[in-house]
Design a protein around this motif. Structure first.
Motif, PDB file in Angstrom:
ATOM      1  N   GLN A 334       0.834  -1.215   0.000  1.00  0.00           N
ATOM      2  CA  GLN A 334       0.000   0.000   0.000  1.00  0.00           C
ATOM      3  C   GLN A 334       0.864   1.258   0.000  1.00  0.00           C
ATOM      4  OE1 GLN A 334      -2.722   0.386   3.284  1.00  0.00           O
ATOM      5  NE2 GLN A 334      -4.111  -1.198   2.550  1.00  0.00           N
ATOM      6  N   LEU A 335       1.834   1.297   0.930  1.00  0.00           N
ATOM      7  CA  LEU A 335       2.644   2.516   1.069  1.00  0.00           C
ATOM      8  C   LEU A 335       3.466   2.765  -0.192  1.00  0.00           C
ATOM      9  CD1 LEU A 335       3.803   2.019   4.777  1.00  0.00           C
ATOM     10  CD2 LEU A 335       2.012   3.566   3.951  1.00  0.00           C
ATOM     11  N   PHE A 336       4.003   1.695  -0.763  1.00  0.00           N
ATOM     12  CA  PHE A 336       4.789   1.816  -2.004  1.00  0.00           C
ATOM     13  C   PHE A 336       3.902   2.378  -3.121  1.00  0.00           C
ATOM     14  CE2 PHE A 336       5.636  -0.504  -6.043  1.00  0.00           C
ATOM     15  CZ  PHE A 336       6.810   0.134  -6.421  1.00  0.00           C
ATOM     16  N   MET A 337       2.707   1.816  -3.288  1.00  0.00           N
ATOM     17  CA  MET A 337       1.832   2.266  -4.370  1.00  0.00           C
ATOM     18  C   MET A 337       1.448   3.732  -4.169  1.00  0.00           C
ATOM     19  SD  MET A 337       1.732  -0.185  -6.439  1.00  0.00           S
ATOM     20  CE  MET A 337       0.515   0.399  -7.629  1.00  0.00           C
ATOM     21  N   GLU A 338       1.194   4.105  -2.913  1.00  0.00           N
ATOM     22  CA  GLU A 338       0.783   5.487  -2.653  1.00  0.00           C
ATOM     23  C   GLU A 338       1.945   6.457  -2.845  1.00  0.00           C
ATOM     24  OE1 GLU A 338      -0.946   5.367   1.266  1.00  0.00           O
ATOM     25  OE2 GLU A 338      -2.295   3.744   0.659  1.00  0.00           O
ATOM     26  N   GLU A 339       3.143   6.060  -2.388  1.00  0.00           N
ATOM     27  CA  GLU A 339       4.273   6.993  -2.461  1.00  0.00           C
ATOM     28  C   GLU A 339       4.858   7.082  -3.871  1.00  0.00           C
ATOM     29  OE1 GLU A 339       7.144   6.138   0.639  1.00  0.00           O
ATOM     30  OE2 GLU A 339       5.590   6.252   2.175  1.00  0.00           O
ATOM     31  N   VAL A 340       4.868   5.970  -4.584  1.00  0.00           N
ATOM     32  CA  VAL A 340       5.518   5.978  -5.897  1.00  0.00           C
ATOM     33  C   VAL A 340       4.506   6.161  -7.034  1.00  0.00           C
ATOM     34  CG1 VAL A 340       7.062   4.669  -7.442  1.00  0.00           C
ATOM     35  CG2 VAL A 340       7.378   4.538  -4.962  1.00  0.00           C
ATOM     36  N   HIS A 341       3.277   5.682  -6.850  1.00  0.00           N
ATOM     37  CA  HIS A 341       2.330   5.682  -7.968  1.00  0.00           C
ATOM     38  C   HIS A 341       1.043   6.476  -7.718  1.00  0.00           C
ATOM     39  CE1 HIS A 341       4.851   2.901 -10.210  1.00  0.00           C
ATOM     40  NE2 HIS A 341       5.074   2.322  -9.050  1.00  0.00           N
ATOM     41  N   GLY A 342       1.038   7.338  -6.735  1.00  0.00           N
ATOM     42  CA  GLY A 342      -0.100   8.242  -6.582  1.00  0.00           C
ATOM     43  C   GLY A 342      -0.901   7.979  -5.323  1.00  0.00           C
ATOM     44  N   TYR A 343      -0.917   9.010  -4.434  1.00  0.00           N
ATOM     45  CA  TYR A 343      -1.591   8.817  -3.155  1.00  0.00           C
ATOM     46  C   TYR A 343      -3.101   8.677  -3.264  1.00  0.00           C
ATOM     47  CZ  TYR A 343      -3.641   9.523   1.405  1.00  0.00           C
ATOM     48  OH  TYR A 343      -4.429   9.394   2.511  1.00  0.00           O
ATOM     49  N   PRO A 344      -3.823   9.690  -3.706  1.00  0.00           N
ATOM     50  CA  PRO A 344      -5.273   9.524  -3.489  1.00  0.00           C
ATOM     51  C   PRO A 344      -5.837   8.302  -4.195  1.00  0.00           C
ATOM     52  CG  PRO A 344      -4.822  11.624  -4.587  1.00  0.00           C
ATOM     53  CD  PRO A 344      -3.508  10.955  -4.375  1.00  0.00           C
ATOM     54  N   ILE A 345      -5.385   8.048  -5.428  1.00  0.00           N
ATOM     55  CA  ILE A 345      -6.029   6.995  -6.216  1.00  0.00           C
ATOM     56  C   ILE A 345      -5.779   5.613  -5.606  1.00  0.00           C
ATOM     57  CG2 ILE A 345      -6.071   5.898  -8.496  1.00  0.00           C
ATOM     58  CD1 ILE A 345      -7.306   8.858  -8.031  1.00  0.00           C
ATOM     59  N   ASN A 346      -4.524   5.355  -5.225  1.00  0.00           N
ATOM     60  CA  ASN A 346      -4.251   4.033  -4.655  1.00  0.00           C
ATOM     61  C   ASN A 346      -4.872   3.862  -3.278  1.00  0.00           C
ATOM     62  OD1 ASN A 346      -2.609   2.250  -6.494  1.00  0.00           O
ATOM     63  ND2 ASN A 346      -1.516   4.196  -6.689  1.00  0.00           N
ATOM     64  N   ARG A 347      -4.939   4.948  -2.519  1.00  0.00           N
ATOM     65  CA  ARG A 347      -5.609   4.849  -1.210  1.00  0.00           C
ATOM     66  C   ARG A 347      -7.111   4.591  -1.409  1.00  0.00           C
ATOM     67  NH1 ARG A 347      -5.438   2.504   2.938  1.00  0.00           N
ATOM     68  NH2 ARG A 347      -6.221   3.361   4.865  1.00  0.00           N
ATOM     69  N   ILE A 348      -7.699   5.291  -2.348  1.00  0.00           N
ATOM     70  CA  ILE A 348      -9.134   5.108  -2.624  1.00  0.00           C
ATOM     71  C   ILE A 348      -9.408   3.659  -3.054  1.00  0.00           C
ATOM     72  CG2 ILE A 348     -10.966   5.725  -4.291  1.00  0.00           C
ATOM     73  CD1 ILE A 348      -9.942   8.653  -4.031  1.00  0.00           C
ATOM     74  N   ASN A 349      -8.535   3.097  -3.887  1.00  0.00           N
ATOM     75  CA  ASN A 349      -8.712   1.693  -4.290  1.00  0.00           C
ATOM     76  C   ASN A 349      -8.747   0.769  -3.076  1.00  0.00           C
ATOM     77  OD1 ASN A 349      -8.807   2.276  -6.998  1.00  0.00           O
ATOM     78  ND2 ASN A 349      -6.650   1.839  -7.371  1.00  0.00           N
ATOM     79  N   SER A 350      -7.829   0.999  -2.122  1.00  0.00           N
ATOM     80  CA  SER A 350      -7.808   0.142  -0.925  1.00  0.00           C
ATOM     81  C   SER A 350      -9.091   0.306  -0.116  1.00  0.00           C
ATOM     82  CB  SER A 350      -6.625   0.498  -0.014  1.00  0.00           C
ATOM     83  OG  SER A 350      -5.415   0.425  -0.711  1.00  0.00           O
TER      84      SER A 350
END
Ligand SMILES: [Zn+2]
Length: 862
Positions: A334-350
């Motif tokens: 989760q943290l990798f996806m949010e930090e490297v590939h975009g915070y709001p979108i990856n957090r929203i997916n989770s």
């Protein structure tokens, strides 16, 4: 319960093994029909053994024993005994070498567990209990063994022979055979053993760690798909670099290999230095993968790589602890996806996954804590609770104690328990010693099932704003330790009081002085805990948060709550047979989001998206299938009418994002563009059809193609069937595209989709033995096409039960993974509940179900 019920295994019964396996030498003479496995095990008595039992029991399922000897002497038949699941040797010494030879039959293995064939490629899947289908072994995760594997096979058919660790020998043998020997220097659990043999192409790259280790990276797949491996390779390198920078964890061998295969029950498997992937989670190119698929490849590649520390170096003591290895791995993913590939979108997916799938699991008959207390078949517990809630709970430690402390805790834990098989207590005790905090209350998160709810009320008097927070508990639950991140938003849009409140009592009050007017609370910012919030917001307050909350997650969440509240009010009108209209507030707020450049297109697309029917079901006390579907369709049509001009304009503006690339900006623009198209197509006008057809014709990437094709297939466009049909011959050579095509068919909301799906099962496009095909067609239909699956006649339920009964005969894991929709009926109307129960009883009675299906079905039968 029948009296031949399968055995339940309890956490409280755990005892250490009487014996350890220090090292293992395996030799595989591969043949699809009859593979010989020669195994040499160096076994010694476990100093931690709790009994004096001199007999050794090994696991081994349906193995054909050819030879057995101890310290070089063949065993007389009265010295051992075999059953279909075990080999027991009576009276063994404290230190000895056991040699066995067994025959296995990979071409008849359709369980996809153990050693099997996928498109003529030999491969293995050993978590959790696959290894016992390969050879006799003490198959439990707390047995840590150094493995050496020699693979012998035909050189022409199987030029590539792989196992874990380093390649230490290769040789050419007579009869066109060749062999390779691999040795893994790290002791590991047998579930992490892997073998691959086949005619595979590869791409190669390198990565140098901070301390200077040069690692060779290879990805293998069928040669024709090699051009689809580059995104996975780039993702792997990003993940390796991120984990070094963030957690100081480096890779520990000179080689890291990944193989993609088409037949796989899971997404991927983290075998030490030889990951095996479901091709759907590894292969990606612009013409075969959507933006979401590219994102998924990145996250799964990272996840499996992160397991090298959490799971492989520090493994699980027993299968009750899977929530530890999966939670600690998923939180880094989760943290990798949010930090490297975009915070709001990856957090929203989770968050969406938690709210639609995990909350549903927690409110159904299969509700279980992150740390299981018992199971019949552990394969049934690779669930969203284990992965996603496990990640959210680990993440709360970072929220409560800060990210630096969390990183320190992880490093300390992995240093202290390196090379060991551990428990959730081991991790929490490390966290306690680092944070100098008593985590007894926090530990309840691991042992208490269900979704916690906070009821929050507020008041404003004498310039003091007060939040009153109650934990909603029944008598089976205790108060939890909950970090509640909040902010207060004033009517002019100003954000203050950004902080994290610690909720650890039944009822707590938090006063905030010096307010001249009543602010609107922004609650559970960033989804700071995996809980539900009950707070009565007016539509106006939610619009204020949508437009002014500085936390993008809560701005999105406000839009979802507003749409959900309106939808549920309309459902009441629908039930009361009243005519209904869409409140102006919603259209107005959407207009602001779409026209205001303040919002990033990716976030705007998320905010404008109507919650799915699954999301609305989860928010309803009583699920009214028809009303929710009708209201959902009505809202889309009304929003499309009200926002037609803005949607067209945003569509045209986003179309400028050419040529295709995978930057976050381009992905965001594509998602907004396709959302606009989705709404507009609900108008079903010739003008919009033209826009959609043009997109279909001109698309240079699968995201755009699929969005147009899906919108068209669900419209009234006269040629829609013909167009959808025409894509099958174009896509049939690419497995990922066949799955897309099946899923497109399965999600058509128009009447008659069940018959369509039933027809497709007979198609050459569909192979019931391939899990991806089953997920794409059967699971997609049953989990996402509510209005058709929940058809009032019960035909959808019967259809799913038919598939479960058929699949259970050859792949129990797959059968158990698709049965879920039959178990989630508790909020449906009595008629549907009865129909669902009827099918569950039928599954139980029609044939003897596998342990996997038995456990789930029996929990769900009232
Ligand atoms: Zn995992």
């Amino acid at each position: 319960m029948k009296n031949n019920a399968p055995q339940t295994i309890f956490l409280k019964d755990y005892t250490p093994s009487d014996f350890l396996v220090e090292s293992a030498e395996l030799q595989f003479t591969l043949d699809p029909k009859e593979t010989l496995v020669d195994t040499k095990l160096w076994i010694k008595r476990n100093p931690a053994a709790t009994t004096n039992d001199k007999s050794l029991m090994l696991d081994g399922v349906n193995l054909d024993l050819q030879a057995i000897q101890i310290d070089g002497t063949p065993l007389a038949t009265n010295n051992y005994q075999t059953t279909p699941e075990n080999l027991t040797i009576f009276q063994v010494p404290d230190n000895f070498v056991l040699e066995t030879q067994v025959k296995i039959h990979p071409d008849k293995n359709f369980t996809l567990s153990g050693l099997y064939l996928s498109n003529n490629i030999f491969c293995t899947q050993n978590e959790p209990h696959g290894f016992r289908h390969i050879t006799y072994f003490i198959d439990r995760p707390d047995i840590l063994t150094k493995f050496t594997a020699t693979i012998i096979a035909d050189k022409t058919k199987y030029p590539v022979l792989l196992s874990n660790g380093n390649l230490i020998a290769t040789s050419d043998l007579s009869n066109n055979l060749h062999s390779t020997t691999w040795q893994d220097p790290f002791p590991k659990s047998a579930y992490l053993f892997a073998l691959v043999a086949g005619n595979l192409g590869q791409i190669e790259d390198h990565y140098t760690t901070t301390s200077g280790r040069k690692v060779t990276l290879r990805i293998f797949t069928e040669t024709r798909q090699l051009d689809q491996c580059h995104h996975a390779m780039a993702s792997l390198k990003q993940a390796m670099a991120w984990e070094e920078q963030t957690f100081g964890l480096e890779y520990d061998l000179d080689i890291y290999q990944i193989v993609a295969i088409n037949d796989f029950n899971f997404g991927a498997m983290e075998n030490k230095s030889l990951n095996i992937f479901n091709s759907s989670c590894l292969l990606a190119s612009p013409s075969t993968a959507t933006d979401a698929d590219f994102n998924r490849v990145t996250s799964v590649v990272a996840h499996e790589y992160f397991h090298n520390w959490t799971g492989n170096r520090a493994t699980c003591r027993d299968w009750f602890q899977i929530g530890l290895k999966e939670g600690l791995t998923s939180v880094r993913e989760q943290l990798f996806m949010e930090e490297v590939h975009g915070y709001p979108i990856n957090r929203i997916n989770s968050i969406k996954l938690m709210r639609t799938k995990q909350f549903a699991e927690d409110s159904g008959p299969l509700s279980h804590p992150i740390r299981l207390q018992s199971y019949i078949e552990v394969n049934n517990f690779y669930t969203v609770t284990i992965y996603e809630k496990g990640a959210e709970v680990a993440r709360m430690l970072a929220t409560i104690f800060g990210k630096a402390t969390f990183q320190h805790t992880m490093q300390e834990f992995l240093t202290k328990f390196d090379g060991q098989a551990v428990t959730i207590e081991d991790f929490l005790q490390t966290a306690e010693s680092i944070t100098k905090t008593d985590l007894t209350q926090f530990k309840l998160w691991y042992d208490q099932a269900g979704t916690p709810t906070l009821t929050i009320t507020d008041e404003f008097a004498n310039n003091i704003y007060t939040l009153k927070i109650k934990q909603k508990l029944d008598n089976t639950k205790k108060e939890l330790h909950i970090p509640l991140s909040i902010g207060l938003v004033s009517t002019n849009g100003e954000n203050t009081q950004t902080e994290t409140l610690i909720i650890n009592q039944t009822e707590q009050t938090f006063p905030f002085p010096n307010f001249t007017s009543k602010p609107t609370p922004s609650l559970l910012r960033g989804f700071s805990a995996p809980i539900k919030i009950e707070h009565k917001y007016s539509d106006e307050e939610l619009v204020l948060l949508m437009c002014h909350d500085q936390d993008p997650i809560n701005a999105w969440d406000a839009s979802q709550q507003l749409m959900t509240n309106i939808a549920l009010r309309l459902v009441e009108n629908f039930d009361a047979k009243q005519t209904f209209t869409l409140p102006q507030t919603l259209a107005q707020a959407c207009k602001t989001v779409i026209s205001n450049n303040k919002f990033d297109p990716a976030l705007a697309a998320q905010m404008l998206q109507l919650p799915t029917e699954s999301y609305l079901h989860e928010a309803s006390q009583k699920i009214d299938i028809e009303a929710i579907h009708a209201v959902s369709e009505f809202m889309k049509v009304e929003l499309a009418k009200a926002l037609k001009y803005e949607l067209l304009e945003a569509y045209q503006n986003s179309c400028a994002a050419r040529p295709y690339d995978l930057s976050a900006v381009s992905i965001g623009k594509r998602s907004l563009k396709n959302l606009c198209l989705y709404y507009l197509m609900h108008l079903n006008t010739p003008e919009v059809f033209d826009v959609c057809l043009q997109q279909l014709e001109q698309a240079d990437n699968l995201t755009d193609t699929l969005a147009a094709l899906a919108a068209l297939s669900n419209s009234t466009y006269p040629q829609r069937e013909h167009i959808l049909e025409s894509y099958y011959p174009r896509w049939q050579e690419q497995p990922n595209l066949v799955d897309k095509w099946l899923a497109l068919n399965a999600t058509i909301k128009l009447p008659g989709t069940l018959q369509r799906v039933q027809k497709l099962i007979q198609y050459p496009a569909f192979n019931i033995k391939n899990p991806n095909n089953v997920y794409a067609l059967v699971r997609t239909f049953c989990e996402n096409n509510h209005v058709n699956f929940h058809d009032v006649t019960g035909a959808g339920y019967k259809f799913l039960a038919d598939q479960v009964l058929t699949i259970d005969k050859f792949n129990p894991q797959l059968a158990a993974r698709i049965v879920t929709p039959l178990t989630q009926g508790s909020n449906l109307d009595p008629k549907r509940q009865q129909l669902l129960q009827g099918q569950l009883i039928r599954i139980n009675q029609e044939s003897k179900p596998s342990k996997n299906v038995y456990e789930i079905v029996n929990k769900a039968i009232n």
